[in-house]
Each structure stands twice: as structure tokens, then as C-alpha cells.
Design an enzyme around this catalytic site. Structure first.
Site, short mmCIF file in Angstrom:
data_model
loop_
_atom_site.label_atom_id
_atom_site.label_comp_id
_atom_site.label_asym_id
_atom_site.label_seq_id
_atom_site.Cartn_x
_atom_site.Cartn_y
_atom_site.Cartn_z
N LEU A 99 42.27 46.04 37.82
CA LEU A 99 43.02 47.04 37.03
C LEU A 99 42.52 47.47 35.87
O LEU A 99 42.54 48.38 35.36
CB LEU A 99 44.59 46.79 36.89
CG LEU A 99 45.47 46.64 38.05
CD1 LEU A 99 46.78 46.39 37.58
CD2 LEU A 99 45.42 47.85 38.77
N HIS A 140 40.49 35.44 41.24
CA HIS A 140 40.03 36.43 40.35
C HIS A 140 41.05 36.35 39.16
O HIS A 140 40.34 36.55 38.25
CB HIS A 140 40.47 37.83 41.31
CG HIS A 140 40.27 39.07 40.53
ND1 HIS A 140 39.27 40.12 40.85
CD2 HIS A 140 40.91 39.53 39.44
CE1 HIS A 140 39.40 41.02 39.99
NE2 HIS A 140 40.47 40.84 38.93
NI NI Z 1 41.25 41.65 37.44
#
Ligand code: NI
Length: 176
Positions: A99, A140
Site C-alpha cells: 500500500l 512482508h
Molecule cells: Ni507493504
């Protein structure tokens, strides 16, 4: 941490908070619960499946996940506080986004299976043997807590392929 939840907003590359190693959470209190609630809102708003606290400008070791990306499925919400990854095994390559990097997709190689240990919002320690998207997602997000971005996990050639997009983001950040 005294940040008001409503002031939290998504931070984009190259915001320096994204490159900062986040601090351990020392108390699980109503303030933290409010920040976590706000993180889920921001994650759904931007159509994500995982979000780490540094991505909303808070340098603490917390991330949230809902692999369905669907706010109508709150039963799928997972909160990881002071997480640690153990026993990485195998390797697989999948396309990832983030994002904090709108419109950037990259193939990233990561261990296929991991055990993730963390504390939940009740203060209880738990562990999950993760595979598939959950394994990828927690790796992640844990990287975010260490100030490591997914663009640093790919070969130089892939990084070159997104250079212009990164320059666009740098320019936009400079103007914000
Ligand atoms: Ni990320």
C-alpha cells in the site's frame, strides 16, 4: 505513544518512517486497540490485506492482516504484536504489492513456510504455522517493522524496471 488514531494516515514511499526499525510494544492498552482499529479501517479503505504500523506513521512493532481484504469478514482479522518469525522453509516466488507503493508490483522470492509467533490484543502469546498467502503476507509485514521494503528484496534488474515509478513517488512526496 500518544498519536491520536484519527490523525493516522497511510504513508507512502519515500516517507522515512518506512525505513525506520520500529520499537517493541510495551503495553497493550486501549490506545493501542484504538490504533489497531484505525489500521484496519485504513487497510480496507485502500483495499489491502495487510498493514504495518510504520505505514500509518507509528513506529511500533504491530501489523494487521485480513487475507480476505473484506471488512464484512472481521472474523478473519489477525493482529500481530511484537511478532517473530521462526523456521523459514522452502522458497517460492509470487507477485507482491504494498500500500505504500501504489501501482508497483514485483515478483519477490521468500520462504514458503514459516512459523509466526506474536502477542494478540488480549496480551496472549500465540503461534501460527503459516503457508501460502499468510506466510508471504506476515513476512512482508514483518519486514516493514524492520524498515525493510519489498523493493529491496528483488534483483537489481527488477528494481530498475520500476525506477521511473519510484521517481514519480519521490517527486509527489517532495511536493506534499
Ligand atoms: Ni507493504
Amino acid at each position: 505513544m500518544t498519536t491520536a488514531p484519527q490523525s493516522l494516515r497511510l504513508r507512502l514511499y519515500p516517507d522515512p518512517v518506512l525505513r525506520t526499525r520500529a520499537s517493541e510494544v510495551v503495553s497493550i492498552d486501549d490506545d493501542l486497540r484504538a490504533r489497531v482499529k484505525r489500521m484496519f479501517e485504513i487497510m480496507y479503505q485502500h483495499r489491502g490485506i495487510g498493514l504495518a504500523a510504520p505505514q500509518v506513521g507509528v513506529s511500533e512493532r504491530v501489523f494487521v492482516v485480513n487475507l480476505t481484504g473484506d471488512r464484512r469478514q472481521p472474523g478473519e482479522e489477525l493482529v500481530f504484536i511484537n511478532p517473530e518469525i521462526r523456521d523459514p522453509r522452502g522458497e517460492c516466488v509470487e507477485e507482491e504489492g504494498c500500500l505504500s507503493f501504489p501501482d508497483v508490483r514485483l515478483d519477490v522470492a521468500r520462504p514458503e513456510l514459516v512459523r509466526i509467533e506474536a502477542t494478540d490484543l488480549e496480551g496472549d502469546r500465540f503461534s501460527i504455522d503459516a503457508d501460502g498467502w499468510l506466510a508471504r503476507c506476515v513476512q512482508h509485514e514483518l519486514d516493514h517493522l524492520d524498515g525493510v521494503l519489498f523493493v529491496a528484496r528483488v534483483p537489481m534488474q527488477s528494481r530498475l524496471s520500476i525506477r521511473e515509478r519510484l521517481q514519480d513517488l519521490e517527486r509527489a512526496y517532495g511536493e506534499s
